[in-house]
Every structure is written in C-alpha cells, then in structure tokens.
Write a protein that holds these residues in place. Structure first.
Motif, PDB file in Angstrom:
ATOM      1  N   GLU A 241      -5.379  -9.436  -6.216  1.00 25.69           N
ATOM      2  CA  GLU A 241      -5.319  -9.133  -4.786  1.00 25.69           C
ATOM      3  C   GLU A 241      -4.264  -9.986  -4.082  1.00 25.69           C
ATOM      4  OE1 GLU A 241      -9.074  -8.089  -2.712  1.00 25.69           O
ATOM      5  OE2 GLU A 241     -10.004  -9.028  -4.454  1.00 25.69           O
ATOM      6  N   TYR A 242      -3.789 -11.038  -4.734  1.00 25.47           N
ATOM      7  CA  TYR A 242      -2.775 -11.879  -4.118  1.00 25.47           C
ATOM      8  C   TYR A 242      -1.450 -11.158  -3.940  1.00 25.47           C
ATOM      9  CZ  TYR A 242      -6.028 -15.682  -4.831  1.00 25.47           C
ATOM     10  OH  TYR A 242      -7.137 -16.472  -4.797  1.00 25.47           O
ATOM     11  N   THR A 243      -1.269 -10.036  -4.607  1.00 25.33           N
ATOM     12  CA  THR A 243      -0.054  -9.248  -4.366  1.00 25.33           C
ATOM     13  C   THR A 243      -0.005  -8.726  -2.939  1.00 25.33           C
ATOM     14  OG1 THR A 243      -1.146  -7.268  -5.252  1.00 25.33           O
ATOM     15  CG2 THR A 243       0.169  -8.570  -6.791  1.00 25.33           C
ATOM     16  N   ALA A 244      -1.136  -8.756  -2.242  1.00 24.74           N
ATOM     17  CA  ALA A 244      -1.159  -8.337  -0.838  1.00 24.74           C
ATOM     18  C   ALA A 244      -0.274  -9.226   0.025  1.00 24.74           C
ATOM     19  CB  ALA A 244      -2.593  -8.347  -0.303  1.00 24.74           C
ATOM     20  N   LEU A 245      -0.109 -10.490  -0.363  1.00 29.93           N
ATOM     21  CA  LEU A 245       0.739 -11.391   0.407  1.00 29.93           C
ATOM     22  C   LEU A 245       2.179 -10.875   0.473  1.00 29.93           C
ATOM     23  CD1 LEU A 245      -0.552 -14.833  -0.920  1.00 29.93           C
ATOM     24  CD2 LEU A 245      -0.892 -13.896   1.370  1.00 29.93           C
ATOM     25  N   ILE A 246       2.645 -10.338  -0.646  1.00 30.01           N
ATOM     26  CA  ILE A 246       4.007  -9.784  -0.671  1.00 30.01           C
ATOM     27  C   ILE A 246       4.106  -8.590   0.253  1.00 30.01           C
ATOM     28  CG2 ILE A 246       5.771  -8.762  -2.154  1.00 30.01           C
ATOM     29  CD1 ILE A 246       4.492 -10.281  -4.502  1.00 30.01           C
ATOM     30  N   TRP A 247       3.101  -7.718   0.179  1.00 34.18           N
ATOM     31  CA  TRP A 247       3.094  -6.547   1.060  1.00 34.18           C
ATOM     32  C   TRP A 247       2.995  -6.956   2.529  1.00 34.18           C
ATOM     33  CZ3 TRP A 247       4.466  -1.917  -0.452  1.00 34.18           C
ATOM     34  CH2 TRP A 247       4.311  -1.538  -1.799  1.00 34.18           C
ATOM     35  N   GLY A 248       2.161  -7.953   2.822  1.00 36.24           N
ATOM     36  CA  GLY A 248       1.985  -8.381   4.206  1.00 36.24           C
ATOM     37  C   GLY A 248       3.269  -8.899   4.820  1.00 36.24           C
ATOM     38  N   VAL A 249       3.968  -9.766   4.097  1.00 35.57           N
ATOM     39  CA  VAL A 249       5.236 -10.314   4.594  1.00 35.57           C
ATOM     40  C   VAL A 249       6.263  -9.194   4.787  1.00 35.57           C
ATOM     41  CG1 VAL A 249       7.196 -11.809   4.045  1.00 35.57           C
ATOM     42  CG2 VAL A 249       4.863 -12.601   3.613  1.00 35.57           C
ATOM     43  N   GLY A 250       6.346  -8.291   3.808  1.00 35.24           N
ATOM     44  CA  GLY A 250       7.319  -7.202   3.895  1.00 35.24           C
ATOM     45  C   GLY A 250       7.052  -6.258   5.057  1.00 35.24           C
ATOM     46  N   LEU A 251       5.793  -5.880   5.235  1.00 33.11           N
ATOM     47  CA  LEU A 251       5.450  -4.959   6.325  1.00 33.11           C
ATOM     48  C   LEU A 251       5.636  -5.618   7.691  1.00 33.11           C
ATOM     49  CD1 LEU A 251       2.281  -3.329   4.736  1.00 33.11           C
ATOM     50  CD2 LEU A 251       4.435  -2.168   5.264  1.00 33.11           C
TER      51      LEU A 251
END
Length: 288
Positions: A241-251
């Motif tokens: 679920e830590y891959t969400a951090l990448i998505w959060g920063v990008g979005l």
C-alpha cells in the motif's frame, strides 16, 4: 514466494492505483459537498457496478452474508473511515494524508496478533515503533497546534481501515468476495446517506463524470483489495500500500500543483521504510 502471495501482491498494487484515482476524484467532490455526502456518493455510485454484473451472470446468491455481526462492524467502520478520510483530503493534500495513512499496514501487523492469531517477532515490533515515530514526526507542532483537524481525521481513517482490513481476513473464512464488497459498499450508501441528509447539497450536473469515475474506480479497488487479503496474509500484502505515496505526490502535483514539505517527505519515508523492512523480512522467512 508462494503463488498465492504473488497473486495477493499484484491485486494490492492494482487496488492502490484504483483507489488513488478514486481519492483524487473524492477530493474534487469534497470542495463542493460535505464529507458525509461524498461518502454516500462513493457507496451509491459503486453499487450498480457491483450488482449489474452479478445479475447478468445470475450470481446474486453470492451476496448472501454468513457472518452478519462482522458485516455490520465493517459497515460502521466503512462510514467512519471514508468520512474521516474525505475530510482529511479536503483540508490537506493527498500526499500528506497518505503519509499518515500509511501507518495502517504496520498497525494491521500489530492487530494480527489478537485478532488473527498471527505471530509478530521482536524485529517486527521494532519496525512498527519506527513507523510510529515517522507518523509522530509528521504530526509535529505547527503554529502552536499539536494535531490539526485534518491530521486527526487521517489518524481516525487509518485506524478504522486497519481494523476493517483485519476483519476482512476473518470474514474471508466464511463469506464470498461478492458479499464482502457489497456489504461494505451498501453500508456507505445507506449509513452515510442517512447521516448526510441534514447538510445535503443538491448535486450538480457538471459533476456527473466525477460520480461515474468514483463508482468505477471504487468498485474496482474494493474488488482487488478484497482479493488481495483473501489470497495472502495481511503481513505480506499490506506493505504494498506504500505505493500510494507515489500516486499521492503525482496527483497533487498534476491536479493541484502542490508538493509535500521536507518533514512530511522524511516522515513518510520512515513509515514506508519500516513497512518495506517487514516485507523484506517476510521474504527471508518464506525462503528459509
């Protein structure tokens, strides 16, 4: 690594991507509607995507719940979790909210002892403590205030999610994936819908594409995350679920032109690092 674990990891990675897309759309809706109403919209727009395929395939019987008390508990957790999360992303950025929320996998590991009977080693407890330190770093005093309302809401959402994830592992022993996804989504539609009535705002036609997107990505993400926790132990799939951090920063950058500050990045990295350590340890144990 066992095939079941690989299946769970893949399902979790795809679920995170779907949920990140949904969260961005929820944040856009939260600028126009109260958090409880947005939670209702998330549940209501997802129900057709769940029911229609089952109806066409003649599989509505798979919605029959077996463990009713646990379904009810997950329903309460669903309403509290999503409403708190929507409030958090409305008042803060996706990346900051995700960074706090990312302590959930570590909390799941801790909760797996009393609820799932799993064993947690001393090294895992150290990783959990380090992750907690990262969260506390992100909750540092700002402007004389120890914890902002957005951070507090993120903490509530994170705790509810961890409890819901552990209950999912218990429920998977008796109930179908379809029944678990349906009960979770129906609870949002009914429970949050009733609670949203006092502050209800009329829906705008121009938000129709957001409602469709929330329904589609929310249903897809819920199906995938249910399969992830069904296929593999919580301690295996949760760290992804830590891959969400990448998505959060990008979005945040693409949609709102916002980037997290240095302390938030450091705290998020500490939390993510602790979770990744748990994953590496799980791999070593599995291969031993």
């Amino acid at each position: 690594m066992q095939p079941a674990n690989l299946k769970g990891i893949l399902a979790m990675t795809l679920a995170v991507a779907a949920f990140a897309a949904m969260d961005a759309q929820l944040k856009l809706l939260a600028a126009h509607y109260p958090p409880m109403q947005v939670s209702f919209l998330r549940g209501a727009t997802s129900l057709p995507f769940i029911l229609v395929p089952l109806l066409l395939r003649g599989r509505l019987g798979r919605l029959r719940p077996v463990n009713l008390p646990l379904h009810a508990l997950r329903g309460v957790l669903a309403v509290l979790m999503l409403t708190s999360f929507v409030y958090a992303v409305r008042e803060s950025s996706l990346a900051v909210t995700y960074s706090i929320f990312m302590f959930a996998p570590l909390l799941i590991v801790a909760l797996s002892i009393p609820f799932l009977g799993e064993r947690v080693s001393r090294a895992q407890w150290v990783a959990i403590a380090v992750g907690l330190a990262g969260v506390l770093l992100m909750l540092r005093p700002r402007g004389g205030q120890w914890v902002s309302t957005a951070s507090l809401a993120a903490l509530v959402a994170m705790s509810c999610y961890a409890l819901a994830a552990v209950s999912l592992r218990l429920l998977a022993r008796t109930d179908t994936t379809e029944s678990m996804v349906f009960s979770f989504t129906a609870a949002l539609a009914v429970g949050a819908g009733l609670l949203a009535l006092p502050l209800w705002q009329d829906l705008r036609l121009e938000h129709g594409w957001l409602l469709l997107g929330v329904g589609l990505t929310g249903t897809l993400g819920q199906q995938l995350i249910t399969e992830a926790f069904r296929a593999a132990p919580a301690s295996v799939v949760a760290p992804f679920e830590y891959t969400a951090l990448i998505w959060g920063v990008g979005l945040d950058l693409v949609i709102w032109n916002v980037l997290p500050d240095g302390v938030t990045v450091l705290g998020g990295a500490i939390v993510a690092g602790a979770g990744l350590y748990l994953l590496a340890r799980e791999r070593r144990v599995a291969s031993a």
